[in-house]
Design an enzyme around this catalytic site. Sequence first.
Site, mmCIF file in Angstrom:
data_model
loop_
_atom_site.group_PDB
_atom_site.id
_atom_site.type_symbol
_atom_site.label_atom_id
_atom_site.label_comp_id
_atom_site.label_asym_id
_atom_site.label_seq_id
_atom_site.Cartn_x
_atom_site.Cartn_y
_atom_site.Cartn_z
ATOM 1 C CE LYS A 177 -1.799 -1.811 3.570
ATOM 2 N NZ LYS A 177 -2.561 -2.166 4.802
ATOM 3 C CB THR A 211 -6.072 7.442 7.827
ATOM 4 O OG1 THR A 211 -5.229 8.068 8.813
ATOM 5 C CG2 THR A 211 -6.286 8.395 6.664
ATOM 6 N N GLY A 213 -7.464 2.716 11.269
ATOM 7 C CA GLY A 213 -8.016 1.408 10.925
ATOM 8 C C GLY A 213 -8.105 1.108 9.444
ATOM 9 C CB THR A 214 -6.886 2.790 6.356
ATOM 10 O OG1 THR A 214 -5.585 3.053 6.886
ATOM 11 C CG2 THR A 214 -7.706 4.055 6.410
ATOM 12 N N GLY A 215 -5.795 -0.023 7.413
ATOM 13 C CA GLY A 215 -5.151 -1.302 7.101
ATOM 14 C C GLY A 215 -6.017 -2.482 7.479
ATOM 15 C CB CYS A 216 -8.062 -3.173 10.497
ATOM 16 S SG CYS A 216 -6.811 -2.850 11.743
#
Length: 270
Positions: A177, A211, A213-216
């Site tokens: 990402k 942003t 928690g975007t990865g989760c």
Amino acid sequence: MKKQYKRALSIAGSDPSGGAGIQADLKTFSACGCYGATVIVAVVDENTVGVTGVHPIPVPFVAGQIKSVLDDIGADAIKIGMLHSSELIRSVKETLLKYDIKNIVLDPVMVATSGDKLLQDEAISTLKTELIPYARIITPNIPEAEILLSKKIQSQEDLLLVVKDLSFGRSVSVLLKAGHLTEDELIDVFYNAETDEIIKLRSKRISTRNTHGTGCTFSSAIAAFLAHGLPLNDAVRKAKEYMNKAILAGSEYEIGKGHGPVHHFFDFWT
């Protein structure tokens, strides 16, 4: 015959503020049409500003949760998030090996959005050698990729150069990402190890602090679409589309004093 749910399981830590971890995963599973189940590996004391503490769940109890869910409900896909220790990483893998589940999405969570470190140092090599090769796809951001590769990533061109290195023998697909770069256009780089192709996933940067928690959320969306039976390329593309819409919708809200969450249910309520 009664209908069957598409089932997605999250193995991760909790976030009492509701924007990341288990809470974000459940919201994403629901928004993407899956029945969500969870295995909590740690209770995290955090909010939109930062992480105050991490209280690990005993490793045998984590393994017990996995068995309870998979022996009864099962899973069409599993998302794995924060695993803070080598002992926990090994136990999760050994427990999952008893079940025939191919759709394993590993988000190698090491650093929170706030910059707080979440993974013990000795667990990094265990993650690389034991759990990453077991996954179908991993979803590192740039700081996580830098830790895994022990090298700096400073440009969009660097993403293309290192994405296959993250596959560790080209057996694991990688979504690398680009959110930590500064360009107006974000180009995530996806390496599909099953077809040996690299795909660029483009989107415009959205100006927002929300942003958390975007990865989760991104990794859970991939797991949800894999649970629906989509091919890997399609699952990643649909997850990217869902992620972009969730960030855009969430940018219109203010919640908390730091990095607020995305809007997981943008299609259902405003």
